[in-house]
Design an enzyme around this catalytic site. Structure first.
Site, PDB file in Angstrom:
ATOM      1  CD  GLU A   1      -1.497   2.387  -3.479  1.00 51.69           C
ATOM      2  OE1 GLU A   1      -1.090   1.216  -3.339  1.00 51.69           O
ATOM      3  OE2 GLU A   1      -2.470   2.839  -2.845  1.00 51.69           O
TER       4      GLU A   1
ATOM      5  CG  ASP B   1      -2.138   0.951   0.985  1.00 48.34           C
ATOM      6  OD1 ASP B   1      -2.419   1.322  -0.170  1.00 48.34           O
ATOM      7  OD2 ASP B   1      -2.787   1.327   1.976  1.00 48.34           O
ATOM      8  N   GLY B   2       0.343   2.296  -0.544  1.00 48.76           N
ATOM      9  CA  GLY B   2       1.020   3.580  -0.555  1.00 48.76           C
ATOM     10  C   GLY B   2       0.068   4.648  -0.068  1.00 48.76           C
TER      11      GLY B   2
ATOM     12  CG  ASP C   1      -3.851   2.762   5.134  1.00 43.24           C
ATOM     13  OD1 ASP C   1      -3.572   3.512   4.180  1.00 43.24           O
ATOM     14  OD2 ASP C   1      -4.518   3.138   6.120  1.00 43.24           O
TER      15      ASP C   1
ATOM     16  CG  ASP D   1      -5.239  -0.126  -1.800  1.00 47.61           C
ATOM     17  OD1 ASP D   1      -4.237   0.268  -2.435  1.00 47.61           O
ATOM     18  OD2 ASP D   1      -5.516   0.306  -0.665  1.00 47.61           O
TER      19      ASP D   1
ATOM     20  CG  HIS E   1      -9.062   2.634   3.391  1.00 42.03           C
ATOM     21  ND1 HIS E   1      -8.082   2.835   4.348  1.00 42.03           N
ATOM     22  CD2 HIS E   1      -8.630   3.260   2.265  1.00 42.03           C
ATOM     23  CE1 HIS E   1      -7.122   3.565   3.812  1.00 42.03           C
ATOM     24  NE2 HIS E   1      -7.422   3.826   2.561  1.00 42.03           N
TER      25      HIS E   1
END
Length: 157
Positions: free
Chosen positions: A45, A7-8, A128, A68, A118
């Protein structure tokens, strides 16, 4: 088989940001993260995927990447990135990172799996947390020099 969760995040776009990575293979588990003082969400990301793949010690690994980021996944699965490469990334952002990605991507057999961000996916939520925390460590933020140089050049034009 190796599972790579990524994740970024960035606070502002551009703004301070970071990436979070979980590498898991059998009983082996490793977390990686870092932050930058000025970057974008898409850069982080993509950076997460790159750093995760670069952390693999042996070439030829079977890797499933959970992300994501539709930006990253669709660029690869729909083969857009290969068209961008053929055209020298003309008019495309993040050329430096895409070239770095392609160098490490070709070393492994990679599958992507999109996860909704999320939405309670444990590893995505953890990545995250790592990404956001990395972007908030003001005294430890690195310089995304290519991005900052591009931003400065754009401001002069």
């Amino acid at each position: 088989m190796i599972e790579l969760f990524t994740d970024g995040a960035s606070s502002g776009n551009p703004g301070p940001g970071g990436y979070g990575v979980i590498l898991r293979s059998g009983k082996h588990y490793k977390e990686l993260s870092a932050g930058f003082r000025k970057t974008t969400n898409n850069r982080m990301e993509l950076m997460a995927v790159i750093v995760g793949l670069e952390a693999l010690r042996k070439p030829g690994q079977q890797v499933t990447i959970y992300s994501d980021s539709k930006y990253v996944i669709e660029a690869v699965e729909k083969k857009w990135v290969f068209g961008w490469l053929a055209k020298g990334f003309q008019g495309k952002k993040n050329k430096d990172l895409w070239l770095r990605f392609l160098d490490v991507y070709k070393l492994h057999t990679v599958r992507f799996h999109w996860v909704k961000g999320h939405a309670g996916h444990p590893e995505n939520e953890r990545c995250d947390v790592l990404a956001v925390a990395a972007g908030k460590q003001k005294d430890r933020l690195g310089i995304d020099s290519v991005f900052e140089a591009e931003s400065q050049r754009d401001q002069l034009l």
